[in-house]
Design a protein around this motif. Structure first.
Motif, PDB file in Angstrom:
ATOM      1  N   SER B 126       0.828  -1.198   0.000  1.00 40.63           N
ATOM      2  CA  SER B 126       0.000   0.000   0.000  1.00 40.63           C
ATOM      3  C   SER B 126       0.872   1.262   0.000  1.00 40.63           C
ATOM      4  O   SER B 126       0.633   2.201  -0.771  1.00 40.63           O
ATOM      5  CB  SER B 126      -0.904  -0.017   1.232  1.00 40.63           C
ATOM      6  N   ASP B 148      -6.028   4.329   1.594  1.00 43.64           N
ATOM      7  CA  ASP B 148      -5.972   3.080   0.835  1.00 43.64           C
ATOM      8  C   ASP B 148      -6.309   1.983   1.826  1.00 43.64           C
ATOM      9  O   ASP B 148      -5.763   1.961   2.940  1.00 43.64           O
ATOM     10  CB  ASP B 148      -4.557   2.874   0.278  1.00 43.64           C
ATOM     11  N   PHE B 174      -9.806   2.923  -2.427  1.00 43.83           N
ATOM     12  CA  PHE B 174      -8.785   3.961  -2.551  1.00 43.83           C
ATOM     13  C   PHE B 174      -9.505   5.270  -2.878  1.00 43.83           C
ATOM     14  O   PHE B 174     -10.423   5.283  -3.694  1.00 43.83           O
ATOM     15  CB  PHE B 174      -7.818   3.607  -3.694  1.00 43.83           C
ATOM     16  N   LYS B 199      -5.759   2.168  -8.858  1.00 43.02           N
ATOM     17  CA  LYS B 199      -5.403   3.314  -8.013  1.00 43.02           C
ATOM     18  C   LYS B 199      -4.815   4.458  -8.842  1.00 43.02           C
ATOM     19  O   LYS B 199      -5.056   5.624  -8.558  1.00 43.02           O
ATOM     20  CB  LYS B 199      -4.417   2.875  -6.925  1.00 43.02           C
TER      21      LYS B 199
END
Lengths: 483, 442
Positions: B126, B148, B174, B199
């Motif tokens: 992440s 996230d 996200f 993302k």
């Protein structure tokens, strides 16, 4: 036993060479009793136990938690805290630093006269059913709701800096609501306010709230609203008291003084703040009648009170506004250090052991003035006196707002002469607090406790409280919803 | 590594509880979650943590009365104490509240919203994704704040009458707010599957919107044509669904009282509650284990059906819809919203306008009058102003004030592209972009 678990976690954090770590063992017990439309509707007990571990390593924060308090469960919480701290450290502009705090070993507990768990739940149900009966004793009432809730939060906080603080916080609260109908029009009155009022203490809080005694008034005012005219539009003198003034403090100045908002920590959720650091000590944001103090020692009965916060910082009396001048923020150890403040305010609270602490308002109160509310009211030629919030909406920087009330009382030549329905008022935080013409004396000072202040992601609920006496604001824009 | 469990773990806890209850009517609901959340602000991570919890809720029914006890401790001693407390609480209750007896065994349709890849998610992965996004954002001179997260959820319900329901799901989310000059751009995404969440696309979209909003423009109070993003419409319409509760309607405590079968909204609006719809996520059973049914709520603007819990279905002699709250959600309401799509992409709808305001997200949305459904709130971040074929800039702190019914009646078009909006533990909303005329900005 729980103390040993804390020491076990702190030993692990030392062994793993965390730069800093703290652990909270949290055991929460809740009882909820409610009635609806004349029948008992909920009888529920909730209990949660958990350990939350916050870790600072290589300048980054991490957090782990577990409700499994075996050695394996605690080791897992620590390693997850370390793992997330190491990951955070990779995406930092500069390392997290903490303001200085002395190590403290102490304990505190809420004074309780009557333990709610020693009171038979049958008695608690019977009390609410009597409130229901009173509210339902008139034609036109269609829906009634009543509730009481009790909470015990036992916590041990320990840090690698040597603090060990044991606490038992007890809260009790309750409330009523009544809806009446005429044709397709529905009107509602609640007492003490729609979120129900909470205070530090035990079952004695329920008798102090006088729910039973207020039931008839709540019923009568719901019916009165059906016959009332909408609140007229125009600039008026406005008097706010109790929960609606507490909400005004909470939304427009309370959240605005949270220092994490300055650093954008809430930008993606709760927003930022109109109170910029350059304004501290320089900018008047209210009239000279406005002084707001966090963690006031006199307000220990407030639902937000904690002698020490979830960073082990004592609840420090902090003036955020003094005679209208913006004087400072509510802070954590991290944001205090970042801002060059010598100490944090003691405002970091987490919902339970599975959440990390956030900057919270705890107790934030408007200091009383010098004259009784009756004297202030007697000088109002044409105004409205608002009771009980019904809706609230404010922009992301806590500037422009609109707040609705359940009922408006018309004030003419110093006397209350009737009721208006669906009242709303609006303003801008800075202008509004400068319109504050007077705050009543301590004889009418009340502390309102809200159970549901939401912040963070995942959303955390916190108990907060605000003390205030009724306050007069000049020339506020008022109108009726739908006008 | 996130923890993923099998049904047997919960089956054992439930079996223990039933033995301790010694033949009394008992229902057990278990919720377990394992996940992490990384929050970043001003281009750095400021909070990062794992969150794990187990909640066991036990409900005992006797003589039409029901009481509930919740614990986080699955040990035999804890369950035994819960059962004792349930018995004591039941003794405090007098008379009957007409609580229905426990359901018997039910059959359920499957909802596939679990990705086994959830176990491979970790904070390091992440942090790398956030670092990559922030690197790009820094190049443009912008700042970003967001989150996230990856979560694995388990829900299990069983009762002493033979009912057993179980669901395991994964959620990847996200979202961020990008600030560039005076422009604020917001974008977010959700998927039950790792590969379904892009993302990079989300942060690009937020950055693009911040750029489009960078030039400040003025919007005078008045009525405007607006385009709601799927998120903004999911947020705006939320109070509508809270009122679609059959008991609230019967109690005259809903805007829909006396309005079933009437055309209240635009004929372009058709909405169903349907957890089985492709792209939806959630439970195929409600808080007492009743199977969820697909319910047509609004048919071309006409309000057709409401949802109920088992007790309301019995009280009002309605077909059960499977929307009882139990220990799973705060109240009975539709939770898997699916709004029918239109013909064109939202960018094509946009291109048709000379002047339109785009609403990406709303904030502090409140109904100020339950009788008229008048609602107010703010457009969060920047509202984007489109004029003569191009984005002119953005405006912040925009307040609106309009009835929910009028807004939904004024929908003049709906896009063919749709997004899943999921902010709560269960359920979600599949909304297209919606074009509304005469939206009142104050």
């Amino acid at each position: 036993m729980s103390r040993q678990k804390i020491l076990f976690v702190l030993d692990l954090l030392h062994f793993k060479k965390a730069n800093y770590g703290d652990a909270r063992f949290v055991h929460i017990k809740r009882r909820i009793v409610s009635a609806k439309n004349g029948h008992a509707s909920v009888l529920e007990e909730k209990e949660s136990i958990g350990m939350g571990v916050r870790v600072l390593k290589n300048g980054g924060w991490g957090f782990g938690c577990s409700s499994d308090l075996s050695a394996r469960g605690l080791e897992s919480a620590v390693s997850r805290g370390l793992e997330t701290a190491s990951a955070s450290a990779k995406v930092r502009a500069f390392p997290v630093e903490l303001s200085h705090e002395a190590a403290i070993q102490t304990s505190w507990r809420t004074p309780v006269r009557i333990d709610p768990w020693q009171v038979d739940s049958a008695e608690q149900i019977a009390y609410l059913l009597e409130c229901e009966k009173r509210m339902r004793s008139a034609k036109g009432v269609i829906l009634t709701d009543s509730r009481m809730e009790f909470m015990k939060k036992f916590q041990i906080f320990g840090s690698t800096q040597g603090s060990l603080i044991e606490s038992l916080k007890c809260l009790a609260g309750g409330g009523l609501s009544c809806k009446a109908i005429n044709g397709h029009e529905l009107q509602k009155r609640s007492y003490p306010h729609p979120s129900h009022d909470y205070r530090s203490g035990g079952y004695e809080v329920i008798s102090d709230l006088k729910l039973k005694e207020e039931s008839f008034r709540v019923r009568d005012e719901a019916l009165l609203l059906l016959k009332s005219r909408p609140c007229p539009e125009g600039k008026r003198d406005l008097i706010l008291r109790d929960s609606i003034l507490a909400l005004q403090i909470h939304e427009s100045l309370g959240h605005a003084t949270e220092l994490d908002r300055v650093y954008g920590h809430e930008d993606n959720f709760g927003g930022r703040t109109f109170l910029k650091p350059a304004m501290v000590g320089r900018e008047k944001i209210g009239s000279s009648h406005v002084t707001l103090v966090a963690n006031r020692p006199e307000d220990k009965s407030g639902a937000g009170f904690a002698a020490y916060d979830d960073e082990g910082v004592p609840a420090r009396e902090t003036r955020v506004v003094k005679d209208g001048l913006f004087t400072g923020y509510l802070s954590s150890r991290e944001t205090a250090a970042r801002s060059g403040l010598p100490r944090a305010s003691g405002s970091m609270i987490a919902e339970d052991g599975s959440h990390y602490p956030l900057i919270r308002m705890t107790n934030l109160s408007l200091l009383p003035g010098t004259r009784p509310v009756e004297a202030i009211l007697s000088e109002v030629r044409e105004g409205i006196f608002l009771d009980t919030e019904s809706s609230w909406s404010i922009d992301e920087e806590r500037g422009d707002f609109q707040i609705g009330a359940e009922i408006a009382w018309r004030v003419k030549n110093g006397k209350i002469t009737g009721a208006y329905k669906n009242p709303l008022y609006r303003g801008n935080s800075m202008r509004f607090w400068k319109q504050c013409a007077e705050v009543a004396d301590s004889a009418s000072y009340r502390i309102t406790g809200f159970p549901d202040c939401g912040k963070g992601g995942p959303m955390q609920q916190a108990f907060v409280s605000h003390g205030c006496s009724p306050a007069l604001f000049r020339g506020v824009e008022c109108y009726a919803s739908g006008s | 590594m996130l923890r993923v469990h099998e049904r047997e773990r919960y089956w054992k806890i439930a079996g223990e509880a039933f033995l301790l209850a010694k033949g009394r009517d008992l229902e057990i609901t278990i919720r377990e979650q394992s996940g992490f959340l990384t929050r970043f602000a001003n281009n750095e991570i400021h909070q990062n943590g794992f969150r794990e919890f187990l909640k066991i809720s036990l409900r005992m029914i006797e003589g039409g009365k029901s009481v509930r006890v919740e614990t986080t401790d699955p040990s035999r001693a804890s369950l035994s104490s819960c059962v004792d407390r349930l018995k004591a609480l039941l003794q405090s209750c007098r008379g009957s509240d007409g609580e229905p007896a426990l359901l018997s065994k039910q059959s359920y349709r499957a909802v596939n919203d679990f990705d086994p890849k959830i176990v491979s998610e970790n904070p390091d992965y992440s942090a790398k994704a956030i670092a990559a996004a922030i690197r790009e954002i820094k190049k443009t001179g912008a700042q970003a704040s967001g989150y996230d997260s990856a979560v694995c959820r388990h829900v299990y319900i069983a009762n002493s009458n033979g009912l057993e329901a179980w669901h395991r799901s994964s959620a990847f989310r996200f979202g961020l707010t990008a600030r560039k000059g005076r422009g604020v751009g917001y974008a977010s995404g959700f998927s039950a599957f790792q590969k379904g969440l892009n993302k990079q696309e989300i942060f690009k979209s937020a950055l693009e919107r911040a750029g489009q909003a960078a030039l400040p423009v003025r919007v005078k109070p008045g009525r405007y044509a607006v385009i709601f993003s799927p998120r903004a419409m999911a947020e705006f319409s939320a109070p509508v669904f809270e009122d679609m509760n059959a008991r609230k309607v019967a109690d005259k405590n809903s805007f829909f009282w006396g309005k079933k079968g009437k055309r209240l909204f635009s004929s372009r609006l058709t909405i169903e509650d349907n957890v089985y719809y492709p792209g939806q996520t959630g439970l195929s059973f409600d808080g007492v284990g009743l199977p969820r049914e697909k319910i047509l709520l609004v048919d071309r603007g006409v309000v057709r059906n409401f949802v109920n819990d088992r007790k309301a279905a019995l009280d009002f002699r309605q077909t059960p819809t499977g929307h009882g709250a139990g220990a799973l959600q705060p109240s009975t309401m539709p939770v898997n919203i699916v709004a029918r799509t239109g013909e064109e992409k939202w960018t094509d709808l946009l291109a048709r306008f000379d002047h339109v305001i785009f609403i990406p997200h709303i904030w502090y949305h409140q109904v100020t009058n339950a009788n008229t459904w008048l609602a107010t709130g703010f457009i969060k971040g920047s509202a984007l102003v489109w004029r003569n074929g191009a984005w002119q800039g953005g405006v912040q702190h925009v307040r609106y004030s309009q009835s929910l019914a009028e807004t939904l009646r004024n929908i003049i078009d709906i896009s063919c592209d749709r997004e899943m909006i999921k902010d709560k533990e269960h359920g979600g909303s599949l909304w297209p972009f919606t074009v509304v005329e005469g939206f009142r900005i104050v």
